[in-house]
Design a protein around this motif. Structure first.
Motif, PDB file in Angstrom:
ATOM      1  N   LEU A   1       1.440   9.978   4.489  1.00  0.00           N
ATOM      2  CA  LEU A   1       1.032  10.336   3.124  1.00  0.00           C
ATOM      3  C   LEU A   1       0.311  11.687   3.101  1.00  0.00           C
ATOM      4  O   LEU A   1       0.531  12.507   2.210  1.00  0.00           O
ATOM      5  N   LYS A   2      -0.512  11.908   4.104  1.00  0.00           N
ATOM      6  CA  LYS A   2      -1.236  13.173   4.202  1.00  0.00           C
ATOM      7  C   LYS A   2      -0.248  14.343   4.342  1.00  0.00           C
ATOM      8  O   LYS A   2      -0.397  15.393   3.699  1.00  0.00           O
ATOM      9  N   ALA A   3       0.756  14.137   5.155  1.00  0.00           N
ATOM     10  CA  ALA A   3       1.778  15.179   5.321  1.00  0.00           C
ATOM     11  C   ALA A   3       2.507  15.413   3.997  1.00  0.00           C
ATOM     12  O   ALA A   3       2.794  16.558   3.628  1.00  0.00           O
ATOM     13  N   LEU A   4       2.806  14.352   3.286  1.00  0.00           N
ATOM     14  CA  LEU A   4       3.548  14.496   2.027  1.00  0.00           C
ATOM     15  C   LEU A   4       2.711  15.197   0.952  1.00  0.00           C
ATOM     16  O   LEU A   4       3.239  15.914   0.109  1.00  0.00           O
ATOM     17  N   VAL A   5       1.389  14.982   0.999  1.00  0.00           N
ATOM     18  CA  VAL A   5       0.506  15.697   0.046  1.00  0.00           C
ATOM     19  C   VAL A   5       0.647  17.203   0.229  1.00  0.00           C
ATOM     20  O   VAL A   5       0.618  17.966  -0.734  1.00  0.00           O
ATOM     21  N   GLN A   6       0.833  17.603   1.484  1.00  0.00           N
ATOM     22  CA  GLN A   6       0.922  19.043   1.774  1.00  0.00           C
ATOM     23  C   GLN A   6       2.348  19.589   1.635  1.00  0.00           C
ATOM     24  O   GLN A   6       2.572  20.780   1.841  1.00  0.00           O
TER      25      GLN A   6
ATOM     26  N   PHE B   1       0.842  -1.209   0.000  1.00  0.00           N
ATOM     27  CA  PHE B   1       0.000   0.000   0.000  1.00  0.00           C
ATOM     28  C   PHE B   1       0.877   1.259   0.000  1.00  0.00           C
ATOM     29  O   PHE B   1       0.689   2.181  -0.801  1.00  0.00           O
ATOM     30  N   LEU B   2       1.852   1.261   0.889  1.00  0.00           N
ATOM     31  CA  LEU B   2       2.731   2.425   1.022  1.00  0.00           C
ATOM     32  C   LEU B   2       3.491   2.678  -0.280  1.00  0.00           C
ATOM     33  O   LEU B   2       3.621   3.818  -0.737  1.00  0.00           O
ATOM     34  N   LYS B   3       3.953   1.616  -0.894  1.00  0.00           N
ATOM     35  CA  LYS B   3       4.700   1.736  -2.154  1.00  0.00           C
ATOM     36  C   LYS B   3       3.818   2.351  -3.236  1.00  0.00           C
ATOM     37  O   LYS B   3       4.196   3.326  -3.892  1.00  0.00           O
ATOM     38  N   THR B   4       2.609   1.813  -3.383  1.00  0.00           N
ATOM     39  CA  THR B   4       1.678   2.332  -4.395  1.00  0.00           C
ATOM     40  C   THR B   4       1.414   3.815  -4.186  1.00  0.00           C
ATOM     41  O   THR B   4       1.407   4.604  -5.139  1.00  0.00           O
ATOM     42  N   GLU B   5       1.204   4.199  -2.950  1.00  0.00           N
ATOM     43  CA  GLU B   5       0.873   5.596  -2.666  1.00  0.00           C
ATOM     44  C   GLU B   5       2.089   6.515  -2.843  1.00  0.00           C
ATOM     45  O   GLU B   5       1.953   7.630  -3.347  1.00  0.00           O
ATOM     46  N   LEU B   6       3.246   6.044  -2.413  1.00  0.00           N
ATOM     47  CA  LEU B   6       4.453   6.887  -2.510  1.00  0.00           C
ATOM     48  C   LEU B   6       4.845   7.138  -3.966  1.00  0.00           C
ATOM     49  O   LEU B   6       5.373   8.195  -4.315  1.00  0.00           O
ATOM     50  N   GLU B   7       4.556   6.149  -4.814  1.00  0.00           N
ATOM     51  CA  GLU B   7       4.894   6.284  -6.243  1.00  0.00           C
ATOM     52  C   GLU B   7       4.189   7.466  -6.895  1.00  0.00           C
ATOM     53  O   GLU B   7       4.628   7.969  -7.923  1.00  0.00           O
ATOM     54  N   LYS B   8       3.085   7.900  -6.294  1.00  0.00           N
ATOM     55  CA  LYS B   8       2.291   8.967  -6.896  1.00  0.00           C
ATOM     56  C   LYS B   8       2.921  10.345  -6.735  1.00  0.00           C
ATOM     57  O   LYS B   8       2.535  11.282  -7.427  1.00  0.00           O
ATOM     58  N   PHE B   9       3.874  10.470  -5.814  1.00  0.00           N
ATOM     59  CA  PHE B   9       4.459  11.798  -5.581  1.00  0.00           C
ATOM     60  C   PHE B   9       5.519  12.120  -6.635  1.00  0.00           C
ATOM     61  O   PHE B   9       6.395  11.303  -6.897  1.00  0.00           O
ATOM     62  N   PRO B  10       5.437  13.328  -7.218  1.00  0.00           N
ATOM     63  CA  PRO B  10       6.391  13.678  -8.273  1.00  0.00           C
ATOM     64  C   PRO B  10       7.836  13.743  -7.769  1.00  0.00           C
ATOM     65  O   PRO B  10       8.761  13.540  -8.542  1.00  0.00           O
ATOM     66  N   PHE B  11       8.021  14.008  -6.471  1.00  0.00           N
ATOM     67  CA  PHE B  11       9.380  14.112  -5.937  1.00  0.00           C
ATOM     68  C   PHE B  11       9.962  12.763  -5.511  1.00  0.00           C
ATOM     69  O   PHE B  11      11.074  12.689  -5.004  1.00  0.00           O
ATOM     70  N   VAL B  12       9.195  11.681  -5.729  1.00  0.00           N
ATOM     71  CA  VAL B  12       9.734  10.338  -5.474  1.00  0.00           C
ATOM     72  C   VAL B  12      10.111   9.729  -6.825  1.00  0.00           C
ATOM     73  O   VAL B  12       9.250   9.482  -7.664  1.00  0.00           O
ATOM     74  N   SER B  13      11.397   9.508  -7.052  1.00  0.00           N
ATOM     75  CA  SER B  13      11.804   9.021  -8.373  1.00  0.00           C
ATOM     76  C   SER B  13      11.957   7.509  -8.436  1.00  0.00           C
ATOM     77  O   SER B  13      11.675   6.894  -9.454  1.00  0.00           O
ATOM     78  N   THR B  14      12.399   6.880  -7.341  1.00  0.00           N
ATOM     79  CA  THR B  14      12.571   5.423  -7.349  1.00  0.00           C
ATOM     80  C   THR B  14      12.134   4.864  -6.003  1.00  0.00           C
ATOM     81  O   THR B  14      12.430   5.454  -4.965  1.00  0.00           O
ATOM     82  N   ILE B  15      11.444   3.732  -6.049  1.00  0.00           N
ATOM     83  CA  ILE B  15      11.221   2.962  -4.819  1.00  0.00           C
ATOM     84  C   ILE B  15      11.907   1.620  -5.032  1.00  0.00           C
ATOM     85  O   ILE B  15      11.573   0.891  -5.964  1.00  0.00           O
ATOM     86  N   TYR B  16      12.879   1.337  -4.231  1.00  0.00           N
ATOM     87  CA  TYR B  16      13.681   0.127  -4.436  1.00  0.00           C
ATOM     88  C   TYR B  16      12.902  -1.100  -3.973  1.00  0.00           C
ATOM     89  O   TYR B  16      12.123  -1.020  -3.018  1.00  0.00           O
ATOM     90  N   PRO B  17      13.115  -2.229  -4.665  1.00  0.00           N
ATOM     91  CA  PRO B  17      12.424  -3.461  -4.261  1.00  0.00           C
ATOM     92  C   PRO B  17      12.786  -3.829  -2.830  1.00  0.00           C
ATOM     93  O   PRO B  17      13.964  -3.788  -2.465  1.00  0.00           O
ATOM     94  N   SER B  18      11.803  -4.148  -2.012  1.00  0.00           N
ATOM     95  CA  SER B  18      12.073  -4.445  -0.607  1.00  0.00           C
ATOM     96  C   SER B  18      11.668  -5.862  -0.231  1.00  0.00           C
ATOM     97  O   SER B  18      10.586  -6.328  -0.581  1.00  0.00           O
ATOM     98  N   HIS B  19      12.556  -6.533   0.485  1.00  0.00           N
ATOM     99  CA  HIS B  19      12.234  -7.809   1.130  1.00  0.00           C
ATOM    100  C   HIS B  19      12.254  -7.639   2.637  1.00  0.00           C
ATOM    101  O   HIS B  19      12.503  -8.588   3.371  1.00  0.00           O
ATOM    102  N   ALA B  20      12.024  -6.403   3.067  1.00  0.00           N
ATOM    103  CA  ALA B  20      12.098  -6.112   4.504  1.00  0.00           C
ATOM    104  C   ALA B  20      10.861  -5.321   4.919  1.00  0.00           C
ATOM    105  O   ALA B  20       9.918  -5.168   4.136  1.00  0.00           O
ATOM    106  N   ASN B  21      10.850  -4.806   6.143  1.00  0.00           N
ATOM    107  CA  ASN B  21       9.685  -4.049   6.621  1.00  0.00           C
ATOM    108  C   ASN B  21       9.925  -2.547   6.503  1.00  0.00           C
ATOM    109  O   ASN B  21       9.480  -1.770   7.342  1.00  0.00           O
TER     110      ASN B  21
END
Ligand SMILES: *Cc1c(COP(=O)(O)O)cnc(C)c1O
Length: 350
Positions: A342-347, A272-292
């Motif tokens: 996510l709400k904070a990042l929107v603002q 969920f977090l990955k999907t939502e973070l991808e939407k921000f223009p200032f996030v360029s890469t989300i690295y594949p995670s096998h962790a928490n």
């Protein structure tokens, strides 16, 4: 050349006699115990904890052996993984002479512990996609290289390390190879504990601090040959795991199946977090995670980090770390926590 544990060990360690308590000589549980200057009248805490705890935590190890599929005498328990890291350096690395190999970007505690123990560090950076460079690592080995620390899944990048690369190191290095699996429960990767029988130079670390949810109790695990475990037991402080911790960990082990639900929830929340973070223009890469946690590459990491602090949301700024330029590490929170982030990042105004 075969692996020679005796040769790897600092010479004076072989001569140490372990601290011995009367209870090492009497293993029965019943009896009148007047040997350890404990207080038999009670304690100021619920009338409990007035006796010294089991120095070798045998009840825990018996249960853990079943959960992990290893023998109880192949387990060492430390005051956090950090204690195992420190004890390994003290057992094998001569201050001012020996060195260890670290593979940045990686967990910071290996370097801190090496610094405290005056052990030189050789660094062989990971590749840009955070994999090992086994040939370069083996080339860096010299006659005084005693330990190579491999973290998989790796902190702070989150990815798992290719097994074949770890095998290459294990097969070609005559010192100790530590595989730190603090995040293994979040990964589909089998643990390297399954390889212990094949490699006398392998030590696998895990922890109760992450998936088990017991960070405050301070207890970490090391799995290795009986001989290596004996050395760690020889040099550890006698009562390194408190009675309270032992009690709680036994409870957790009886409840071990619940870990699957926690891991499942964590992975769902990570997605969920990955999907939502991808939407921000200032996030360029989300690295594949096998962790928490997720490592994300951003524009202006430090500014985002500082903005979030102002909102009382604390993440980890990794932007000064090698190969992590402009990167932030975010632990997977609960849905409420993630939504607040996510709400904070929107603002956020870059
Ligand atoms: C969190 C973590 C640990 C755990 O340390 P403890 O001392 O057991 O809490 C170990 N290794 C890595 C890579 C970690 O991220």
């Amino acid at each position: 050349m075969a692996f020679d544990l005796e040769k790897l060990l600092r010479p004076h360690i072989s001569k140490i006699k372990p601290y011995s308590s009367a209870r090492d000589e009497y293993s029965g549980k019943a009896g009148i115990f007047l040997d350890a200057n404990e207080n038999p009248f009670g304690s100021m805490a619920d009338g409990k904890f007035n006796r010294y705890p089991d120095p070798y935590q045998l009840d825990i190890k018996q249960k853990l052996a079943v959960v992990k599929g290893v023998e109880a005498n192949q387990i060492f328990l430390g005051n956090g993984s950090d204690e195992a890291i420190d004890l390994l350096m003290r057992a094998f690395c001569r201050p001012g002479i020996d060195n260890i190999i670290l593979l940045p970007p990686t967990y910071g505690m290996y370097e801190v512990s090496a610094g405290i123990n005056d052990i030189a560090i050789q660094k062989v950076n990971l590749t840009p996609d955070y994999q090992l460079r086994p040939d370069a690592i083996l080339e860096a080995v010299n006659e005084n290289t005693k330990i190579i620390f491999i973290c998989s899944p790796n902190n702070p990048s989150g990815n798992k390390v290719k097994r074949s690369d770890i095998h290459q190191i294990l097969n070609n290095f005559q010192g100790l190879v530590v595989v730190d699996e603090a995040y293994i429960d979040f990964s589909d990767e089998p643990s390297f504990t399954t390889e212990l029988a094949n490699y006398p130079n392998l030590l696998v670390m895990q922890t109760f601090s992450k998936a088990w949810g017991l960070a405050s109790l301070r207890i970490g695990m090391a799995f290795a040959s009986v001989e290596i475990i004996k050395i760690l037991n020889l040099i550890k402080p006698p009562y390194n795991i408190s009675g309270l911790t032992q009690e709680k960990v036994l409870e957790a082990l009886d409840n071990a199946s619940a870990i699957q639900r926690i891991v499942k929830d964590t992975l769902a929340e990570r997605a969920f977090l990955k999907t939502e973070l991808e939407k921000f223009p200032f996030v360029s890469t989300i690295y594949p995670s096998h962790a928490n946690f997720l490592l994300i590459k951003t524009e202006g990491a430090r500014k985002i980090y500082e903005y979030l602090i102002e909102q009382t949301i604390i993440i980890r700024d990794r932007s000064k770390v090698v190969l992590c330029e402009d990167c932030l590490r975010i632990s997977v929170g609960t849905r409420t926590e993630n939504e607040a982030l996510l709400k904070a990042l929107v603002q956020y105004k870059p």
